[in-house]
Design an enzyme around this catalytic site. Structure first.
Site, PDB file in Angstrom:
ATOM      1  N   LYS A 152       2.408  11.100   7.425  1.00 28.16           N
ATOM      2  CA  LYS A 152       1.623  10.767   8.610  1.00 28.16           C
ATOM      3  C   LYS A 152       2.099  11.489   9.880  1.00 28.16           C
ATOM      4  O   LYS A 152       1.796  12.655  10.048  1.00 28.16           O
ATOM      5  CB  LYS A 152       1.541   9.250   8.770  1.00 28.16           C
ATOM      6  CG  LYS A 152       0.732   8.636   7.616  1.00 28.16           C
ATOM      7  CD  LYS A 152       0.163   7.271   7.858  1.00 28.16           C
ATOM      8  CE  LYS A 152      -0.894   6.956   6.805  1.00 28.16           C
ATOM      9  NZ  LYS A 152      -0.554   5.875   5.923  1.00 28.16           N
TER      10      LYS A 152
ATOM     11  N   ASP B 106       9.295   2.839   1.888  1.00 27.00           N
ATOM     12  CA  ASP B 106       8.135   3.650   2.241  1.00 27.00           C
ATOM     13  C   ASP B 106       7.959   3.569   3.754  1.00 27.00           C
ATOM     14  O   ASP B 106       7.445   2.581   4.280  1.00 27.00           O
ATOM     15  CB  ASP B 106       6.895   3.135   1.502  1.00 27.00           C
ATOM     16  CG  ASP B 106       5.676   4.020   1.740  1.00 27.00           C
ATOM     17  OD1 ASP B 106       5.722   4.852   2.668  1.00 27.00           O
ATOM     18  OD2 ASP B 106       4.688   3.872   1.003  1.00 27.00           O
TER      19      ASP B 106
ATOM     20  N   PHE C  69       0.860  -1.193   0.000  1.00 28.33           N
ATOM     21  CA  PHE C  69       0.000   0.000   0.000  1.00 28.33           C
ATOM     22  C   PHE C  69       0.889   1.233   0.000  1.00 28.33           C
ATOM     23  O   PHE C  69       1.775   1.374   0.841  1.00 28.33           O
ATOM     24  CB  PHE C  69      -0.943   0.064   1.205  1.00 28.33           C
ATOM     25  CG  PHE C  69      -1.824   1.278   1.147  1.00 28.33           C
ATOM     26  CD1 PHE C  69      -3.009   1.253   0.429  1.00 28.33           C
ATOM     27  CD2 PHE C  69      -1.459   2.470   1.760  1.00 28.33           C
ATOM     28  CE1 PHE C  69      -3.822   2.384   0.328  1.00 28.33           C
ATOM     29  CE2 PHE C  69      -2.259   3.614   1.662  1.00 28.33           C
ATOM     30  CZ  PHE C  69      -3.440   3.566   0.951  1.00 28.33           C
TER      31      PHE C  69
HETATM   32  C1  LIG Z   1      -0.851   5.974   4.432  1.00 25.13           C
HETATM   33  C2  LIG Z   1       0.254   5.481   3.565  1.00 25.13           C
HETATM   34  C3  LIG Z   1       0.562   6.111   2.344  1.00 25.13           C
HETATM   35  C4  LIG Z   1      -0.275   7.215   1.763  1.00 25.13           C
HETATM   36  O1  LIG Z   1      -0.388   8.338   2.545  1.00 25.13           O
HETATM   37  P1  LIG Z   1      -1.564   9.401   2.242  1.00 25.13           P
HETATM   38  O2  LIG Z   1      -1.240  10.555   3.133  1.00 25.13           O
HETATM   39  O3  LIG Z   1      -2.858   8.725   2.622  1.00 25.13           O
HETATM   40  O4  LIG Z   1      -1.512   9.725   0.796  1.00 25.13           O
HETATM   41  C5  LIG Z   1       1.656   5.650   1.643  1.00 25.13           C
HETATM   42  N1  LIG Z   1       2.397   4.623   2.087  1.00 25.13           N
HETATM   43  C6  LIG Z   1       2.124   3.986   3.255  1.00 25.13           C
HETATM   44  C7  LIG Z   1       2.989   2.870   3.705  1.00 25.13           C
HETATM   45  C8  LIG Z   1       1.036   4.379   4.019  1.00 25.13           C
HETATM   46  O5  LIG Z   1       0.729   3.722   5.141  1.00 25.13           O
END
Ligand SMILES: *Cc1c(COP(=O)(O)O)cnc(C)c1O
Length: 428
Positions: A282, A253, A168
């Site tokens: 985040k 990520d 994701f």
């Molecule tokens: C939440 C998340 C994203 C995307 O972040 P948004 O602010 O919702 O666009 C990307 N990578 C990971 C691993 C995430 O948990």
């Protein structure tokens, strides 16, 4: 908020805060009316639990009827510092009263300080600020592609990025182009080409997928939305070795795993590796504001020239001031260490719950998933039952309950939650 320390001691003893929300009985609408408004006017792209939150403080939130809940989702780890952290709030309000947005057409007096702080904390020499996580990921994709053409010498339009199944990374067209989740993709074609998918946790599959045109391997150190999947020990080290050997960039990520969540500042530290770049978001604002960034080496970041890439709000002074305060809280309150010790305790206690429904309890730090057996009929009904007992948790995928409370949580508060979690998992 001079009483924070006192409050903290009181909470250690009493678990619940002594101050009740002033807004608890002053809501203008009923719970159902708020829900109806969202359902009437909003796109139906979410399926929330039926609770309307009006206030938050630390690990606690209150609904419009005055009920109190322990937040075990933390907005998908955006609230590592807890709700409305006073120090971040102060930075936000002070900066908001002075200067909020300049655009990057001009310098501002906050951005450079934020850059220096995040670079020193992460160990990367360069940063590119954006707003949402998805934008940071898009930035990473652009960077590694341009690096492939201008540094590695990949022929025009041939750059490949290797990603993992069950990933994701956000919701833009290019990001869902490499998703393996059918619902994220269905109806949104045509997709962006240039991605190759290998199984998560399988280093041999990565090695076999690399070609002379491979720009980067892009993955989560622990898959969050994919169900809290922790790869085999040594996987990231092996991935790093394979990438180095083949002149392929390793980009992690860390949007969900970073900033203390897994018991280290960044999850890559667990294996002592040094990726070529990471994405963060985040908790970079402690939940106040969307702030994200791509961090990388000189060699990768130097592919960007003025005009290549940008964002109207990315790197604005308000975001920079909030980001600095959010990082300071993580460091000064030892949130990674808290996540490590409290997470180990939480994991061990969850593993002791004698429930016929539990298939596996897994995680690292305070990023924990309880996977239920198919016979449990899905995680959502357990989340609803937890809500009745004052705990907000959300299922990820069908069968996994995610427990990711703010990292400022205390051990008595965890015990309070564990008692209720055990009750739900053993009686439902
Ligand atoms: C939440 C998340 C994203 C995307 O972040 P948004 O602010 O919702 O666009 C990307 N990578 C990971 C691993 C995430 O948990």
């Amino acid at each position: 908020m001079a009483t924070t320390a006192v409050l903290e001691i009181e909470r250690e003893e009493k678990i619940m805060p002594t101050i009740l929300p002033s807004s608890s009985s002053t809501s203008a609408f009923t719970t159902q009316e708020y829900i109806n408004l969202e359902n009437t006017y909003g796109a139906r792209n979410y399926h929330p639990l039926e609770v309307v939150i009006t206030r938050g403080e630390g690990v606690w939130v209150w609904d419009t009827e005055g009920n109190q809940y322990l937040d075990c989702l933390s907005a998908y780890s955006a609230l590592n510092q807890g709700h409305c952290h006073p120090r971040i709030l102060k930075a936000l309000t002070e900066q908001a009263a002075r200067l909020t947005l300049t655009s990057r057409a001009f310098y501002n007096d906050q951005l450079g300080l934020f850059y220096e702080k995040i670079c020193k904390i992460s160990g990367f020499p360069r940063v590119l600020p954006m707003n949402t996580g998805a934008e940071a990921v898009e930035t990473a994709i652009k960077a590694v592609r341009k690096w492939a053409y201008t540094v590695k010498g990949v022929p025009a339009d041939k750059a490949e990025i290797i990603v993992c199944s069950n990933n994701f990374a956000g919701r833009t067209i290019s990001i869902i182009s490499f998703s393996t989740e059918q619902q994220y993709r269905f109806g949104f074609a045509p997709f962006t080409p240039g991605f190759k998918i290998v199984p998560y946790g399988d280093a041999a599959a990565l090695e076999a997928a690399i070609t002379p045109n491979t720009a980067a391997f892009f993955l989560e150190p622990i898959q969050g939305e994919g169900g809290i999947i922790v790869p085999p020990e040594g996987y990231l080290r092996e991935a790093e070795r394979i990438c180095r050997q083949n002149n392929v960039l390793l980009i992690l990520d860390e949007i969900q795993t970073g900033l203390g969540r897994t018991g280290k500042m960044f999850a890559f530290e667990h294996e002592g590796i040094k990726p070529d770049g990471i994405t963060v978001g985040k908790a970079l604002s402690g939940g106040f504001y969307p702030i994200s960034a791509f961090l990388s080496t000189h060699e990768v970041m130097d592919v960007f020239r003025p005009g290549d890439h940008g964002s109207t709000f990315g790197g604005n002074p308000l975001a920079a001031a909030v980001g600095m305060a959010a990082l300071d809280v993580i460091v000064d309150e030892n949130l990674p260490e808290r996540a490590a010790s409290l997470g180990a305790y939480f994991l061990e206690r969850l593993r002791q719950i004698p429930s016929p429904h539990i298939k596996e309890v897994r995680g690292k730090g305070l990023l924990i998933g309880v996977e239920l057996k198919p016979s449990a009929y899905g995680a959502r009904r357990f989340c609803k039952a937890l809500m009745q007992l004052g705990i907000l948790a959300k299922e990820t995928r069908e069968n996994v309950i995610r427990f990711a409370p703010p990292l400022v949580i205390t051990r008595p508060q965890l015990d309070w939650a564990l008692e209720r979690i055990e009750r739900v998992l053993t009686t439902l």
